[in-house]
Design a protein around this motif. Structure first.
Motif, short mmCIF file in Angstrom:
data_model
loop_
_atom_site.label_atom_id
_atom_site.label_comp_id
_atom_site.label_asym_id
_atom_site.label_seq_id
_atom_site.Cartn_x
_atom_site.Cartn_y
_atom_site.Cartn_z
N SER B 112 0.84 -1.21 0.00
CA SER B 112 0.00 0.00 0.00
C SER B 112 0.87 1.25 0.00
CB SER B 112 -0.90 0.04 1.23
OG SER B 112 -1.75 -1.08 1.26
N LEU B 113 1.90 1.24 0.88
CA LEU B 113 2.78 2.41 0.98
C LEU B 113 3.48 2.69 -0.34
CD1 LEU B 113 4.47 2.22 4.48
CD2 LEU B 113 3.16 4.12 3.50
N LYS B 114 3.93 1.63 -0.99
CA LYS B 114 4.61 1.77 -2.27
C LYS B 114 3.67 2.40 -3.30
CE LYS B 114 7.60 -1.29 -4.74
NZ LYS B 114 7.79 -2.73 -4.99
N TYR B 115 2.46 1.89 -3.28
CA TYR B 115 1.45 2.37 -4.22
C TYR B 115 1.14 3.85 -3.98
CZ TYR B 115 -2.61 1.94 -7.28
OH TYR B 115 -3.50 2.07 -8.31
N THR B 117 3.06 6.02 -2.49
CA THR B 117 4.23 6.81 -2.87
C THR B 117 4.20 7.13 -4.36
OG1 THR B 117 5.42 5.54 -1.23
CG2 THR B 117 6.73 6.93 -2.67
N GLY B 118 3.90 6.10 -5.16
CA GLY B 118 3.80 6.31 -6.61
C GLY B 118 2.75 7.35 -6.93
N PHE B 119 1.64 7.29 -6.23
CA PHE B 119 0.54 8.22 -6.45
C PHE B 119 0.95 9.66 -6.09
CE2 PHE B 119 -3.12 10.19 -4.07
CZ PHE B 119 -3.83 10.61 -5.18
N LEU B 120 1.62 9.79 -4.94
CA LEU B 120 1.99 11.14 -4.49
C LEU B 120 3.10 11.74 -5.35
CD1 LEU B 120 1.90 10.69 -0.61
CD2 LEU B 120 0.21 11.81 -2.07
N SER B 129 0.11 -1.02 -11.27
CA SER B 129 -1.05 -1.30 -10.41
C SER B 129 -0.95 -2.74 -9.95
CB SER B 129 -2.35 -1.07 -11.16
OG SER B 129 -2.41 -1.95 -12.25
N VAL B 130 -1.41 -2.94 -8.74
CA VAL B 130 -1.13 -4.21 -8.08
C VAL B 130 -1.86 -5.38 -8.75
CG1 VAL B 130 -0.98 -5.27 -5.83
CG2 VAL B 130 -1.15 -2.79 -6.02
N LYS B 131 -1.08 -6.36 -9.09
CA LYS B 131 -1.69 -7.57 -9.67
C LYS B 131 -2.07 -8.50 -8.53
CE LYS B 131 -1.12 -7.08 -14.21
NZ LYS B 131 -1.44 -5.64 -14.05
N GLU B 132 -3.32 -8.85 -8.51
CA GLU B 132 -3.77 -9.75 -7.47
C GLU B 132 -4.68 -10.80 -8.08
OE1 GLU B 132 -4.45 -8.59 -3.05
OE2 GLU B 132 -5.16 -6.95 -4.31
N LEU B 133 -4.89 -11.85 -7.28
CA LEU B 133 -5.77 -12.90 -7.74
C LEU B 133 -7.21 -12.40 -7.67
CD1 LEU B 133 -5.64 -15.90 -8.56
CD2 LEU B 133 -6.05 -16.44 -6.16
N HIS B 134 -7.90 -12.43 -8.80
CA HIS B 134 -9.29 -11.98 -8.78
C HIS B 134 -10.25 -13.11 -9.07
CE1 HIS B 134 -7.93 -8.03 -8.33
NE2 HIS B 134 -7.58 -7.80 -9.58
N GLN B 135 -11.39 -13.01 -8.41
CA GLN B 135 -12.46 -13.95 -8.69
C GLN B 135 -13.24 -13.38 -9.87
OE1 GLN B 135 -15.23 -14.00 -5.44
NE2 GLN B 135 -16.09 -15.97 -5.98
N LYS B 136 -13.76 -14.26 -10.72
CA LYS B 136 -14.63 -13.75 -11.80
C LYS B 136 -15.87 -13.17 -11.14
CE LYS B 136 -14.10 -15.58 -16.35
NZ LYS B 136 -13.70 -16.93 -16.72
#
Lengths: 288, 203
Positions: B112-115, B117-120, B129-136
């Motif tokens: 989250s902090l890394k993300y 930081t990128g935003f700021l 953007s964070v790749k995560e396992l998604h449910q359909k």
């Protein structure tokens, strides 16, 4: 003799067949009537069953909706604040020396406040679940209303002090109820919690006394008040979801849901009177 | 230059926790908090803001309703959505409003902090953007407007109320409602609620 037979044979046969026919008709008529009556009885039974099933279905559907609502409350109002309590504590433990005193204090008071809110919310969810079982065994007992009010005020004392709201217990002395104690307590608990949540300054007052055929309990606050639509929503049987918004406080609707369930258990009635901006008064009538 | 950050979230614990992270970990001094859409609009009018961290659901509406207005009035503000709502359902809708940062509240602290930081730092590269396992998820195909109205439907509001709240005609609401039912292959609100519960759409 044979002449007689020959002469009268035809009419006798005709007569006999008429008698037979009439008898047959009466019998048929009778059978048809019985069948019709039986059918009517069956139809009535069937309708009764259908109504029962429909009622049960409605109850199931309502429970389903409430369950969905509860899941949403747990995710939104319990899990996410808890996550941030954890995050805030971690980051305070890691860099305590670098955090200015005022921020530390702000964080600690927020964590304390969150803990209290979570406690109250969890208590309520537990209250609701506990009384969902239709076969629960309950025993009526005698208890003093004024003492109960004091006890409940005690639970909220910290919150009230923070908001500088005063509690007033104006229950007539010696009002003794013979009732299921916990449901009554849960109702008052929720009424006071609501009053506290929607009041910014002033008092929350509980009063009670004997009426003609039972006992009246009133919980009054000096808060924002409710709009007519909010009151109608709350009173409606199909109300399951969030009450409209009052400034910063978001009602999740659980409070009145529980209040109504509990009041049904003790056969009580309630009404809400409110003037927008000047407060709300909820009156409960418990028949004796 | 210090960013001027506004955190808009209806839970004070979330706001305070976030503020704490921003101040201690990322050394951001100018952090303001608001708890509703209404307050947010007032705050934006009063103070300068460079970065907005925005939850999706508020007591007086959803981010989907305010983001287009903010985009129009304050085109320079960088917006990051920060919510419990699923990325796979809402992120695309917000992209249509030119909001490319979407951080899930359930992501771990470090990422989250890394993300953030990128935003700021106004990094243009959104691809990290964070790749995560998604449910359909059957709600993924809903358009922004449909998600907006879905929120009100799930909360038990009637067509008329929704029309009033969103300043739209009842026929528009009915049409969108029909489309939501079609897209999610449901027929009643109850079914829609069940589906929403199953696929972790909170409301």
């Amino acid at each position: 003799m044979s002449e007689f037979l020959v002469v009268y044979k035809l009419p006798v046969v005709v007569l006999l067949s008429i008698i037979l026919f009439v008898g047959f008709c009466i019998a048929i008529n009778y059978i048809v009537k019985i069948v019709i009556i039986k059918q009517k009885i069956l139809k009535l039974l069937l309708e009764k069953r259908a109504r029962e099933i429909e009622r049960k279905n409605e109850a199931l559907e309502r429970n389903n909706l409430i369950q969905t609502r509860l899941i949403s409350i747990i995710s939104h109002d319990i899990i996410s604040p808890l996550r941030f309590v954890h995050i805030a504590c971690n980051s305070m433990v890691d860099d305590l020396d670098e955090i200015p005193k005022d921020l530390q204090k702000e964080m600690l008071s927020e964590i304390g406040h969150s803990a209290k809110e979570l406690e109250l919310l969890s208590t309520n969810i537990m209250n609701w679940i506990k009384y969902q079982n239709e076969n629960r065994r309950m025993i009526k007992e005698e208890f003093d209303l004024s003492q109960m009010a004091d006890q409940i005020f005690g639970v909220f004392q910290g919150l009230a002090r923070q908001k500088k709201i005063q509690f007033k217990n104006e229950v007539n002395t010696g009002v003794v109820l013979y009732q299921y104690m916990e449901p009554v307590k849960i109702v008052i608990y929720n009424l006071i919690l609501n009053a506290l949540n929607f009041t910014e300054k002033g008092c929350v007052t509980i009063s009670g006394g004997k009426a003609k055929k039972g006992i009246l309990i009133k919980v009054k606050d000096d808060g924002k008040g409710m709009t007519e639509q909010q009151i109608n929503n709350v009173m409606s049987d199909y109300f399951i979801v969030s009450s409209a918004n009052v400034d910063k406080r978001k009602g999740n609707g659980l409070g009145y849901l529980i209040i109504k369930d509990m009041l049904k258990l003790v056969n009580a009635k309630f009404s809400i009177k409110s003037i927008n901006g000047q407060g709300t008064m909820v009156t409960i009538f418990l028949p004796s | 230059m210090q960013p001027n950050i506004i955190i808009a979230d209806d839970h004070s614990m979330v706001r305070k926790g976030m503020k704490m992270l921003l101040r201690t970990q990322l050394n951001c001094k100018n952090v303001n908090e608001v708890s509703s859409c209404n307050e947010l609009m007032i705050e934006l009018r009063k103070k300068e803001c460079s970065h907005l961290i925005l939850d999706v659901i508020f007591s007086d509406g959803t981010a989907l309703e305010v983001v287009p207005t903010i985009r129009k009035l304050y085109p320079a503000i960088k917006i990051m959505i920060f919510s419990m709502q699923l990325v796979e359902v809402y992120a695309d809708a917000f992209k249509q409003y030119n909001v490319h940062y979407y951080l899930s509240k359930s992501l771990n602290e470090e990422k989250s902090l890394k993300y953030i930081t990128g935003f700021l730092n106004n990094e243009q590269n959104h691809s990290h953007s964070v790749k995560e396992l998604h449910q359909k998820n059957p709600f993924t195909i809903l358009a922004p407007r449909e998600l907006e109205i879905l929120h009100y439907l799930l909360n038990g509001h009637h067509t008329n109320d929704i029309a009033n709240a969103l300043n739209l005609s009842t026929s528009t609401i009915s049409t969108v409602k029909k489309r939501i039912f079609e897209k999610t292959e449901t027929a009643t609100i109850t079914q829609l609620l069940e589906l929403a519960m199953l696929y972790n759409i909170s409301f």
